[in-house]
Design a protein around this motif. Structure first.
Motif, short mmCIF file in Angstrom:
data_model
loop_
_atom_site.label_atom_id
_atom_site.label_comp_id
_atom_site.label_asym_id
_atom_site.label_seq_id
_atom_site.Cartn_x
_atom_site.Cartn_y
_atom_site.Cartn_z
N ILE A 283 0.84 -1.20 0.00
CA ILE A 283 0.00 0.00 0.00
C ILE A 283 0.88 1.25 0.00
CG2 ILE A 283 -1.59 1.36 1.41
CD1 ILE A 283 -2.87 -1.24 2.29
N THR A 316 3.55 -2.99 24.93
CA THR A 316 2.64 -4.02 24.45
C THR A 316 2.94 -4.42 23.01
OG1 THR A 316 0.39 -4.32 23.70
CG2 THR A 316 1.09 -2.09 24.12
N GLY A 318 0.90 -4.70 20.69
CA GLY A 318 0.06 -3.99 19.73
C GLY A 318 0.73 -2.76 19.14
N THR A 321 1.56 -2.81 15.36
CA THR A 321 0.39 -2.62 14.52
C THR A 321 0.00 -1.15 14.48
OG1 THR A 321 -0.29 -4.72 15.46
CG2 THR A 321 -1.84 -3.64 14.01
N LEU A 322 0.02 -0.51 15.66
CA LEU A 322 -0.34 0.90 15.74
C LEU A 322 0.61 1.75 14.88
CD1 LEU A 322 -2.00 3.18 17.02
CD2 LEU A 322 -0.38 3.20 18.91
N GLY A 325 -0.18 1.44 11.21
CA GLY A 325 -1.36 2.21 10.82
C GLY A 325 -1.04 3.68 10.69
N ILE A 328 1.01 4.38 7.56
CA ILE A 328 0.24 4.39 6.32
C ILE A 328 -0.44 5.74 6.15
CG2 ILE A 328 -1.70 3.37 5.05
CD1 ILE A 328 -1.06 0.75 6.27
N LEU B 38 -14.39 1.59 4.86
CA LEU B 38 -13.66 0.36 5.15
C LEU B 38 -13.13 0.36 6.59
CD1 LEU B 38 -13.56 -1.62 2.91
CD2 LEU B 38 -11.18 -1.08 2.56
N GLU B 41 -14.77 -1.47 10.83
CA GLU B 41 -14.29 -2.50 11.76
C GLU B 41 -13.46 -1.84 12.88
OE1 GLU B 41 -14.91 -5.72 11.60
OE2 GLU B 41 -13.39 -6.63 12.86
N ILE B 92 -9.97 3.35 0.66
CA ILE B 92 -9.62 1.96 0.96
C ILE B 92 -8.35 1.91 1.79
CG2 ILE B 92 -8.87 -0.20 -0.10
CD1 ILE B 92 -10.72 0.37 -2.43
N VAL B 93 -7.36 2.72 1.37
CA VAL B 93 -6.10 2.79 2.12
C VAL B 93 -6.36 3.32 3.52
CG1 VAL B 93 -3.84 3.89 2.20
CG2 VAL B 93 -4.73 3.05 0.03
N ILE B 96 -8.01 0.66 5.76
CA ILE B 96 -7.09 -0.38 6.23
C ILE B 96 -6.19 0.18 7.32
CG2 ILE B 96 -5.14 -1.81 5.51
CD1 ILE B 96 -6.61 -2.19 2.83
N ALA B 97 -5.73 1.43 7.13
CA ALA B 97 -4.88 2.06 8.15
C ALA B 97 -5.64 2.22 9.46
CB ALA B 97 -4.38 3.42 7.65
N PHE B 100 -5.70 -0.96 11.38
CA PHE B 100 -4.42 -1.18 12.07
C PHE B 100 -4.39 -0.35 13.36
CE2 PHE B 100 -2.13 -2.18 7.89
CZ PHE B 100 -1.96 -3.51 8.20
N ILE B 101 -4.76 0.95 13.20
CA ILE B 101 -4.67 1.85 14.35
C ILE B 101 -5.59 1.37 15.48
CG2 ILE B 101 -5.19 4.22 15.11
CD1 ILE B 101 -4.17 5.17 12.40
N VAL B 103 -6.65 -1.85 16.08
CA VAL B 103 -6.12 -3.07 16.71
C VAL B 103 -4.94 -2.71 17.61
CG1 VAL B 103 -4.96 -5.26 16.27
CG2 VAL B 103 -6.92 -4.60 14.89
N GLY B 104 -3.98 -1.92 17.06
CA GLY B 104 -2.81 -1.55 17.84
C GLY B 104 -3.13 -0.56 18.95
N GLY B 105 -3.94 0.43 18.62
CA GLY B 105 -4.26 1.49 19.58
C GLY B 105 -5.00 0.98 20.80
N SER B 107 -4.90 -1.99 21.95
CA SER B 107 -3.97 -2.82 22.70
C SER B 107 -3.02 -1.97 23.54
CB SER B 107 -3.20 -3.71 21.71
OG SER B 107 -2.05 -4.21 22.29
N VAL B 108 -2.50 -0.89 22.93
CA VAL B 108 -1.61 0.01 23.67
C VAL B 108 -2.37 0.70 24.80
CG1 VAL B 108 -0.28 2.16 23.48
CG2 VAL B 108 -0.01 0.39 21.75
#
Lengths: 367, 312
Positions: A283, A316, A318, A321-322, A325, A328, B38, B41, B92-93, B96-97, B100-101, B103-105, B107-108
């Motif tokens: 991407i 963590t 995660g 992944t953060l 994101g 990107i 997108l 989620e 779309i980009v 997807i980003a 990610f943010i 799932v990671g965010g 968790s953090v």
């Protein structure tokens, strides 16, 4: 192929990535933890031979998947089903590895090919479904990622489950003589790393120097023109998905034969799957091929570096992944600023409504 | 009525419907304004996290949870709008980003706020209250299924016709549809497409937050990392099936929720638990295939309508 702006993008993203890591470290652990955090970060990437080998091992599937996604993006297909192809490829290879007879080398080669083929067929089947249902490929492939995970778990549990593995859902182990050989003794770096680089170079050469590669690029730039030039617009996207899916399937097969030596539920798929990382590279640099070598290395380094920080300082999992994101977003905004666009004052022209586009719509290249 | 129609199964189905329906609204509204969300989620995951975090931090019970979910998810949607609409990045980009943010965010944030990893569950968490409907309550099967649900379900069911009416019968709804189908016309009429899309995304974020609150607070109040489990993407598929017929979202959401719930209950009749990871996706693919099979039998009607996925 490698033009200056793409290299600049990589450098920009790398610097920004470090900056984001620094800011997060300062925010989460305090400013005084930034320096030791970075020490752990770089130690995790390449502080020892073991760490460096681990980074190269992590880079292997990322590179293959980045190349795979890049091929489909080059054809204008926004396939984001790499996680599913990766899981299906891994499962098929693991199954083949446990049932194929013969010497280890033959089993390994046969299984890798079967894994690649399975990934390709899966990608192509989902593409066919997108055409048949007129749902956009991107939506269907996102759902298919979860479907593949569930399907692999179901098949493993009901038919392939290793009776000796009680607490995990996993197939039997592959015979040891079929494992991909370790390149450097006492590290985790296996032959798959070399295969991945070879595949990358071959794909680059095919795209750059052959008629098939020209057709791919032409279809991505202008599907109608390609159709007039004789490309079958109904079958061609599915052929491309068969090819790109098989590269991701190969990545799954290599990961199974080089690292886990069996298919185990949760190791390949899921929200933190390495396949998402490969997709990130594609991407960030749409249609790039050789540039995926440094890009995949950088993203793998981000993963192992943060694992080092996690080990030493305790952030963590995660975080990686953060950071991906955030990267990107930053890179995409930076790139869209670079691209000059027709813009009438006060009249922002929004993208055409996505719901109207056909399922296999072309993606606008960002660069 | 046996297993397939048992009140328990259908009660859980409606509980799952509420979350899915609100997320579908949150995707549907921007879709009519021409934006494919997108990132739903990710926004939903932030909503789930917001519901739990707000409760723990403010000690304010279920209401705080509901507001926290809406706030978190609206912020996520606003981020999506800022990047995709104002920043003109491919949606779309961006989506997807954002995933990610999320799932990671989350968790953090779990690590920072609660000093732990993974699931947040404490005894002090309060689930959404159950509302007993006066007369329905005493009807045999219906009473167990329809009555005693959370307010979010009733709100979702009521929102369906309201959303359809708003889109089809009001000036704002017309503007939204015009921005989605012919942005140039909207500009000529003095409307700003970007502004309309921003509003649609932010309101959509509120909807998605309500869905997230339902998911996190309907039964056992808790947050776990993968809890949205593709519901945001499923909502996208439902929205594409519904196309220009918003009322269809209700039966579609119930159908999917039934198979989703069924998967987790099949072990009661001796089938493997792992079917829960297969059945919902087979169901959604079958649901997606129905319109195209129907089209095959009615070629004239399909040609006339220009295909079912075209926004007017």
């Amino acid at each position: 192929m490698i033009d200056a702006r793409r290299v600049l993008t990589i450098v920009l993203v790398a610097v920004l990535g470090l900056a984001v890591v620094a800011v997060l470290l300062a925010a989460l652990q305090g400013v005084d933890q930034v320096a030791p955090g970075f020490a752990s970060f770089f130690a995790g990437i390449g502080g020892t031979d073991t760490a460096l080998a681990s980074t190269a091992r992590t880079m292997t599937p990322i590179l293959l998947i980045a190349v795979s996604a890049s091929v489909s993006i080059r054809a204008g297909l926004f396939d984001v089903g790499q996680v599913g192809q990766y899981v299906i490829g891994g499962l098929a290879a693991a199954t083949a590895g446990t049932v194929l007879p013969g010497p280890g080398v033959v089993v390994a080669i046969g299984s890798l090919l079967i894994g690649a083929l399975a990934g390709g067929i899966w990608a192509s089947a989902i593409g066919g479904l997108a055409v048949a249902t007129r749902v956009q490929l991107v939506v269907l492939t996102l759902i298919a990622n979860y479907f593949a995970d569930g399907l692999a778990r179901f098949i493993t549990r009901t038919t392939l489950q290793d009776p000796d593995a009680h607490s995990i859902v996993a197939t039997r182990m592959i015979p040891q003589d079929a494992w991909l050989p370790v390149l450097i003794p006492r590290t985790s770096l296996h032959l798959g790393f070399v295969i991945a680089i070879a595949v990358t170079v071959v794909v680059w050469a095919v795209v750059r120097y052959t008629v098939a590669g020209h057709r791919l690029t032409m279809y991505g730039r202008n599907p109608r023109f390609a159709t007039l030039a004789g490309v079958d617009s109904r079958r061609y996207p599915l052929t491309v998905l068969l090819g790109s899916g098989s590269i991701t399937g190969l990545a799954g097969a290599i990961e199974v034969f080089g690292v886990y030596h069996r298919f185990q539920d949760g190791t390949l798929g899921g929200p933190s799957s390495v396949a998402w990382t490969g997709l990130t590279a594609a991407i960030l640099i749409p249609s790039g091929l050789l540039i995926m070598l440094p890009a995949a290395f950088f993203l793998a380094a981000l993963t192992t570096g943060l694992a080092g920080v996690q080990r030493d300082i305790g952030i963590t999992a995660g975080m990686g992944t953060l950071v991906q994101g955030v990267l990107i977003v930053i890179a995409a905004v930076a790139l869209s600023r670079q691209t000059p666009r027709a813009r009438t004052a006060g009249r922002p022209a929004p993208a055409p409504p996505p719901a109207r586009e056909p399922a296999m719509s072309a993606v606008k290249e960002e660069s | 009525m046996g297993f397939w129609f048992s009140a328990d199964l259908w009660q859980l189905t409606l509980q799952a419907t509420a979350a899915l329906l609100f997320v579908s609204f949150g995707v549907y509204l921007p879709m009519r304004a021409g934006v494919l969300v997108l990132g739903a989620e990710g926004a939903m995951l932030f909503g789930c996290f917001g519901a739990i975090a707000a409760q723990v931090l403010t000690d304010g019970g279920a209401l705080a949870g509901l507001l926290g979910a809406v706030a978190a998810s609206t912020c996520a949607s606003a981020l999506f709008a800022a990047v995709a609409i104002s920043g003109r990045v491919n949606p779309i980009v961006t989506g997807i980003a954002l995933n990610f943010i999320a799932v990671g965010g989350t968790s953090v944030l779990t690590a920072v706020l609660f000093a732990g990893e993974g699931t947040i569950v404490t005894p002090s968490l309060e689930p959404l209250p159950r509302i007993e409907l006066p007369i329905v309550e005493s009807v045999p099967w219906l009473g167990d299924v329809v009555s005693g649900q959370t307010i979010v379900l009733y709100a979702a069911v009521l929102t369906t016709p309201l959303l359809a009416l708003w889109l089809n019968r009001t000036r704002g709804g017309l503007t939204t549809r015009v921005v989605g189908s012919a942005p140039a016309v909207a500009v000529a009429a003095g409307r700003s497409p970007a502004r309309t899309q921003w509003i649609a995304l932010v309101v959509g974020g509120v909807f998605i937050g309500l869905g997230g609150a339902q998911l996190a607070l309907a039964s056992a109040a808790q947050f776990s990392p993968g809890m949205t489990n593709a519901r945001g993407f499923i909502a996208l598929a439902l929205v594409l099936i519904a196309a220009q017929r918003p009322w269809l979202l209700l039966p579609l959401a119930i159908t999917f929720a039934y198979f989703d719930t069924l998967g987790f209950n099949l072990q009661n009749i001796g089938l493997p638990t792992e079917l829960s990871g297969v059945l919902p996706y087979v169901a959604i693919i079958a649901m997606l295939a129905v319109p195209s099979i129907a089209r095959r039998f009615r070629p004239d009607a399909a040609a006339e309508a220009g295909g079912s996925r075209v926004v007017p």
